[in-house]
Write an enzyme that holds these catalytic residues in place. Sequence first.
Site, PDB file in Angstrom:
ATOM      1  N   SER A 142       0.742  -1.456  -0.322  1.00  0.00           N
ATOM      2  CA  SER A 142      -0.557   0.388  -0.024  1.00  0.00           C
ATOM      3  C   SER A 142       0.573   1.593  -0.179  1.00  0.00           C
ATOM      4  O   SER A 142       0.477   2.462  -1.043  1.00  0.00           O
ATOM      5  CB  SER A 142      -0.591  -0.224   1.006  1.00  0.00           C
ATOM      6  OG  SER A 142      -2.168  -1.296   0.967  1.00  0.00           O
ATOM      7  N   SER A 187      -2.680  -8.368  -6.340  1.00  0.00           N
ATOM      8  CA  SER A 187      -2.660  -6.732  -5.195  1.00  0.00           C
ATOM      9  C   SER A 187      -3.585  -6.059  -5.355  1.00  0.00           C
ATOM     10  O   SER A 187      -3.935  -5.628  -4.225  1.00  0.00           O
ATOM     11  CB  SER A 187      -0.770  -6.096  -6.012  1.00  0.00           C
ATOM     12  OG  SER A 187      -1.502  -5.546  -7.450  1.00  0.00           O
ATOM     13  N   ASN A 189      -6.245  -7.787  -2.894  1.00  0.00           N
ATOM     14  CA  ASN A 189      -5.921  -8.100  -1.751  1.00  0.00           C
ATOM     15  C   ASN A 189      -4.783  -7.309  -0.184  1.00  0.00           C
ATOM     16  O   ASN A 189      -4.580  -7.455   0.498  1.00  0.00           O
ATOM     17  CB  ASN A 189      -5.723 -10.173  -2.133  1.00  0.00           C
ATOM     18  CG  ASN A 189      -6.850 -10.213  -2.468  1.00  0.00           C
ATOM     19  OD1 ASN A 189      -7.714 -10.425  -1.774  1.00  0.00           O
ATOM     20  ND2 ASN A 189      -6.412 -10.632  -3.988  1.00  0.00           N
ATOM     21  N   TYR A 190      -4.106  -6.487  -1.464  1.00  0.00           N
ATOM     22  CA  TYR A 190      -2.909  -6.128  -0.214  1.00  0.00           C
ATOM     23  C   TYR A 190      -2.895  -4.157  -0.098  1.00  0.00           C
ATOM     24  O   TYR A 190      -2.501  -3.692  -0.234  1.00  0.00           O
ATOM     25  CB  TYR A 190      -2.185  -6.313  -1.371  1.00  0.00           C
ATOM     26  CG  TYR A 190      -1.505  -7.630  -0.980  1.00  0.00           C
ATOM     27  CD1 TYR A 190      -0.840  -8.046   0.416  1.00  0.00           C
ATOM     28  CD2 TYR A 190      -1.357  -9.008  -2.212  1.00  0.00           C
ATOM     29  CE1 TYR A 190      -0.300  -9.608   0.162  1.00  0.00           C
ATOM     30  CE2 TYR A 190      -1.561 -10.674  -1.927  1.00  0.00           C
ATOM     31  CZ  TYR A 190      -0.715 -10.406  -0.545  1.00  0.00           C
ATOM     32  OH  TYR A 190      -0.316 -11.590  -0.517  1.00  0.00           O
ATOM     33  N   LEU A 191      -3.381  -3.821  -1.491  1.00  0.00           N
ATOM     34  CA  LEU A 191      -3.268  -2.086  -1.999  1.00  0.00           C
ATOM     35  C   LEU A 191      -4.679  -1.414  -1.019  1.00  0.00           C
ATOM     36  O   LEU A 191      -6.165  -2.680  -1.285  1.00  0.00           O
ATOM     37  CB  LEU A 191      -3.883  -2.285  -3.592  1.00  0.00           C
ATOM     38  CG  LEU A 191      -2.300  -2.741  -3.603  1.00  0.00           C
ATOM     39  CD1 LEU A 191      -2.429  -1.961  -5.657  1.00  0.00           C
ATOM     40  CD2 LEU A 191      -1.071  -2.080  -3.489  1.00  0.00           C
TER      41      LEU A 191
END
Length: 782
Positions: A578, A736, A739-741
């Site tokens: 992020s 991403s 799930n990750y940002l």
Amino acid sequence: MGREKDAKREGDGEAKHKLAKVKRLRDHEGDGALGDALKNSSAKSTNATEKTENGKSLKKVKTPKTEPLESASSPRESLKQEPEVDDFAAKEKGLKRKRIKDESTERPSHSAASPTSKQKNKRHGQEEENDREARKKKSKKRTEKTVKKEEGEHAVSKKTKRTKGDIEDARQLKIKKKQEEEQSRWRWWEEEKYEDGMKWKFLEHKGPSFPPEYQPLPDNVHFYYGGKEVKLRPAAEEVAFFFAQMLDHEYTTKKVFRENYFKDWRKEMTQEERSLITDLDKCDFGEIHSMHKAKVEARKNMTKEEKLVLKEANQKVVDEYGYCLLDHHKERIGNFKIEPPGLFRGRGEHPKQGMLKKRIQPEDVIINCSKESRIPVPPDGHRWKEVRCDNTVTWLASWTENIQGAIKYIMLNANSKLKGEKDWEKYEIARKLKLCVDDIRNQYNQDLKSKQMVTRQRAVALYFIDKLALRAGNEKEEGESADTVGCCSLRVEHITLHEKLEGNVCVVEFDFLGKDSIRYYNKVPVITKVFKNLKLFLENKQPGDDLFDRLNTGMLNKHLGSLMTGLSAKVFRTYNASITLQQQLKALTNNRSVSHSFLISGLPLRANLQDGMRLYLVLELVESDNVPEKLLSYNRANRAVAILCNHQRAPPKTFDQSMANLQAKIDARKETLGLTKTELKQAKKEAKTKGSSDPKMQTLVERKKAAVKRCEEQLLKLEVQATDREENKQIALGTSKLNYLDPRISVAWCKNMEVPMEKIYNKSQRDKFAWAIDMTEEDFVF
């Protein structure tokens, strides 16, 4: 008297001939304005006074009415009755008058009598042929224009046939529907959160939907072994069918896949079948494969009615099993269907590919629901493995699959409260890490000089997790699953140390299989203390020995939890993903120093961003209102994260063809741009010659300038698209992004850059991140 009779007969014959000619022309040229013109022409010619060869007038010859030629059932009549055609005919009145005049001027040559009827017939034939050719050439262009206009008007009338008021009503209805959807949305993020780990107070559902039982092969489809027909028992036949339907796939050519499949297939055979079938190469699945392909084609070629029936049947299943009541709110279930049996494929070169995924029965399934709810009813003749009432978990049903021994869950949809709360909590913990990450980094840098080996190993592992966003890695039983590793489970064989490499010092070369058997390969310069510790860890070890032999994932996460509540190795990965996106988007929107033409070339720019970590350097193209340019920049920022997290994918099978098609469009647009620039240059030259006294030339120059600008924008859009596709060929941006940002970073960027949210998130993704879209302001900072 005889001459008059002859003249009358000739007149009748000529009139009939003209009537026939009018009919043929009508059939050839169609209706509309041309049909009206021919009708008028025909009426004039058949009622005209006929003359004999000595110039005497004869009485008028009456011809039958032409209305029957245009019957109500004729398709041309239906076209003629369309108002669009009548409008067009009205516009073509000038053309009609011209046609009538032309016909009247030609008429005397037709009525000139011949000495003999034979010569007359011959001349009539020649005149008819010449007349037909002339009319054909003369009216072809006009007819094509008429037909095109009719077709265009009919197409528009078929598609729309709506007034401005209808369009506005439809727009208002769409807005109203969207508003109602927003009003009916459960705004759970505005409610108080449950305490003590409670996820829900009430949960009711119908349980999972099971796949249909296997249907044996029809009598005309056979399996052959060694050229001889063999009738298999249903259990073995079903597994044979799994292999047959994959014959077009490269998996069935892989040695590991074939060995694993044959081993599991034999387990499903009877003793008699096992003694007969001993070699997979002698098996002939051809007829089964052909049957499968025929079914696939039949599904593709289904009629609209058949598709509608299938859709309705599927919708009934969704209505029954696809929803649950969560705290008395209706929520969509994500994966309510239990996966049917088949052959395991895995990702990459998975060692278990080809193994049989067995059919899940109700006796394998654990149900989770409220005590006061109606417990799901299992299929007839079956029972559940267990019924639980655990409101501290979010799953509705669970079972253990046989390939990897992993527990599978039925969960709520991504846009549900339970999923949204989990995401929100994940990103909030990652945001808290920002406040103490400097202290944690200082701590592990000091631990690199610790006297205790376990502390040093933990410090190096934390360094890798922080700087390279490596997964922590989990312990596995030997030989039970793919040889995938994470940071804590790295072995000596997975790293190579280089004092100097490619102009850098203290370089660590990583090469191992990560999650889903995706290869991780990277050459990373590290600080001197880390490099020296790695040398120490490698001493007196074999290639198969653990690099961090005194550390495991549990110990690492326990230590991280002591540094910050809720902190784990995964939080580090989410934080770094992020924060990288935010930093790249900030550079993207503030940097104006990079030329436009350089960036659209698609060449990847690289720079050392974090202690040797190599990523794409993402910079702004130019300050522009062009949305495709902004999206390219956003995708480049997203791609930096995907590279950091090692989110790879195989290039799409149609990639080369799609790129070739796109390049052809670019070449065509460049050619058009060149021609447009030439026309602009010529227009400027003429305007300069005539001076400013001619306003028409000045208007022409402005129009040509606008055309050049439009072509340049279209070319730019295509080039940006080509660059984006090329750069994303082997990078998976979706993982991403979902799930990750932190979605609030993207939402704030869209609001600041005036980019529609639909360009970043599709409908389902907007539903998933409804909480972020609703609460995020333009000034949000991760």
